[in-house]
Design a protein around this motif. Structure first.
Motif, short mmCIF file in Angstrom:
data_model
loop_
_atom_site.label_atom_id
_atom_site.label_comp_id
_atom_site.label_asym_id
_atom_site.label_seq_id
_atom_site.Cartn_x
_atom_site.Cartn_y
_atom_site.Cartn_z
N LYS A 24 0.77 -1.17 0.01
CA LYS A 24 -0.17 -0.58 0.22
C LYS A 24 1.10 1.13 0.25
N VAL A 25 0.38 2.08 -1.01
CA VAL A 25 0.89 2.92 -0.85
C VAL A 25 0.58 4.70 -0.70
N GLY A 26 0.70 5.54 0.09
CA GLY A 26 -0.39 7.01 0.02
C GLY A 26 0.53 7.88 -0.84
N ILE A 27 0.42 9.53 -0.74
CA ILE A 27 0.87 10.08 -2.05
C ILE A 27 0.15 11.29 -1.55
N ILE A 28 0.33 11.97 -1.62
CA ILE A 28 -0.01 13.23 -0.73
C ILE A 28 0.43 14.90 -2.52
N ILE A 29 -0.51 15.19 -2.71
CA ILE A 29 -0.44 16.48 -3.19
C ILE A 29 -1.12 17.35 -3.28
N LYS A 30 -1.05 18.72 -3.39
CA LYS A 30 -1.11 19.98 -3.46
C LYS A 30 -1.81 19.70 -4.50
N TYR A 31 -3.44 20.43 -4.64
CA TYR A 31 -4.14 21.00 -5.66
C TYR A 31 -3.70 21.78 -6.40
N THR A 74 -3.18 1.98 -3.90
CA THR A 74 -2.74 3.47 -4.39
C THR A 74 -3.75 4.39 -3.03
N GLU A 75 -3.69 5.00 -2.39
CA GLU A 75 -4.20 6.37 -1.81
C GLU A 75 -4.15 8.13 -1.89
N MET A 76 -4.84 8.65 -2.68
CA MET A 76 -4.24 10.19 -2.70
C MET A 76 -4.82 11.42 -1.43
N LEU A 77 -4.06 11.61 -1.57
CA LEU A 77 -5.32 13.30 -0.62
C LEU A 77 -4.39 14.08 -1.16
N GLY A 117 2.60 1.25 3.45
CA GLY A 117 5.09 0.98 3.35
C GLY A 117 5.24 2.09 2.41
N LEU A 118 4.86 2.94 1.79
CA LEU A 118 5.39 4.37 1.90
C LEU A 118 4.33 4.93 1.19
N LEU A 119 4.69 6.28 1.80
CA LEU A 119 4.13 7.44 1.21
C LEU A 119 4.64 8.86 0.84
N ILE A 120 5.02 9.00 0.05
CA ILE A 120 5.58 9.73 -0.61
C ILE A 120 4.35 11.54 -0.91
N ASP A 121 4.98 12.89 -0.12
CA ASP A 121 5.04 14.05 -1.00
C ASP A 121 4.85 14.21 -1.94
N PHE A 122 4.30 14.54 -2.68
CA PHE A 122 4.80 15.37 -3.91
C PHE A 122 4.47 16.91 -3.83
N SER A 123 4.29 17.69 -2.74
CA SER A 123 4.58 19.10 -3.08
C SER A 123 5.65 19.25 -3.33
N LEU A 124 5.35 20.72 -3.95
CA LEU A 124 6.63 21.21 -3.62
C LEU A 124 6.53 22.80 -2.93
N GLU A 138 10.40 12.44 0.47
CA GLU A 138 9.03 14.12 0.15
C GLU A 138 10.44 15.19 -0.93
N ARG A 139 10.53 16.00 -1.23
CA ARG A 139 10.79 16.51 -2.81
C ARG A 139 11.57 18.25 -2.41
N ILE A 140 11.23 18.65 -0.78
CA ILE A 140 11.59 19.07 0.01
C ILE A 140 12.20 19.65 0.66
N SER A 141 12.90 19.82 1.28
CA SER A 141 13.35 19.55 2.49
C SER A 141 13.83 20.55 3.54
#
Length: 181
Positions: A40-47, A70-73, A119-126, A146-149
């Motif tokens: 199971k993977v979760g993905i977070i994005i900004k609209y 996969t679930e996307m927030l 198992g994996l959570l990806i924050d795709f927001s910038l 994450e893509r930013i720090s």
């Protein structure tokens, strides 16, 4: 102006305390599962207007091809979602209006997302968005990407990349994560 500064100070202090509380009560089993064993993977994005963009579709297709749920927030940065936003299967939307006064999400579905055993959570927001930071901080996901720090980074893996090339970022992410056994 003095009142605005004071309000901002207390709001920020409340945010810091909420993040510390989320970190303190967090109980998760941290670790990375390779793509062959991932369930199971979760993905977070900004609209964004192009929510159906190629990069997001590439992520979804990759996981679907491997039989990974996969679930996307999707975070919308205004008080309410626009009327023309249509829910898609596997996508959960929440707006800034679905948070309390300092930005902590108060929608039941978001709380369920936080407590999901990804198992994996990806924050795709910038960009750094407090509501998303809270979700990541409180999430019990085993491995957070994450893509930013930024300071007090709650992620297990940060891959900085070209913010204008989502496809290249995803290719790089797959390349690095596929090497982890």
């Amino acid at each position: 102006n003095k009142e605005k500064k004071m309000f901002a100070f207390f709001k920020n202090k409340s945010r810091v305390n909420a993040l510390a509380a989320a970190r303190k009560k967090l109980k998760r089993k941290m670790g990375f599962t390779n793509f062959n064993d991932l369930k199971k993977v979760g993905i977070i994005i900004k609209y964004q207007l192009d929510i159906e963009n190629r990069a997001i579709n590439k992520l979804l297709e990759f996981f679907k091809g491997k039989g990974i749920h996969t679930e996307m927030l999707v975070y919308y940065p205004d008080k309410k979602l626009p009327a023309n936003v249509k829910a898609r299967l596997g996508m959960l939307y929440f707006a800034e209006g679905d948070t309390n006064w300092f930005g902590k999400p108060n929608k039941r579905e978001v709380e369920e997302f936080i407590n999901d055993d990804f198992g994996l959570l990806i924050d795709f927001s910038l960009e750094h968005i407090y509501s998303l930071q809270y979700i990541i901080q409180a999430s019990i996901a085993a491995f957070k990407v994450e893509r930013i720090s930024y300071n007090d980074d709650p992620y297990d893996f940060v891959l900085l990349g070209d913010k204008d090339d989502d496809i290249k970022y995803i290719d790089d992410l797959f390349k690095y994560l596929s090497k982890v056994q």
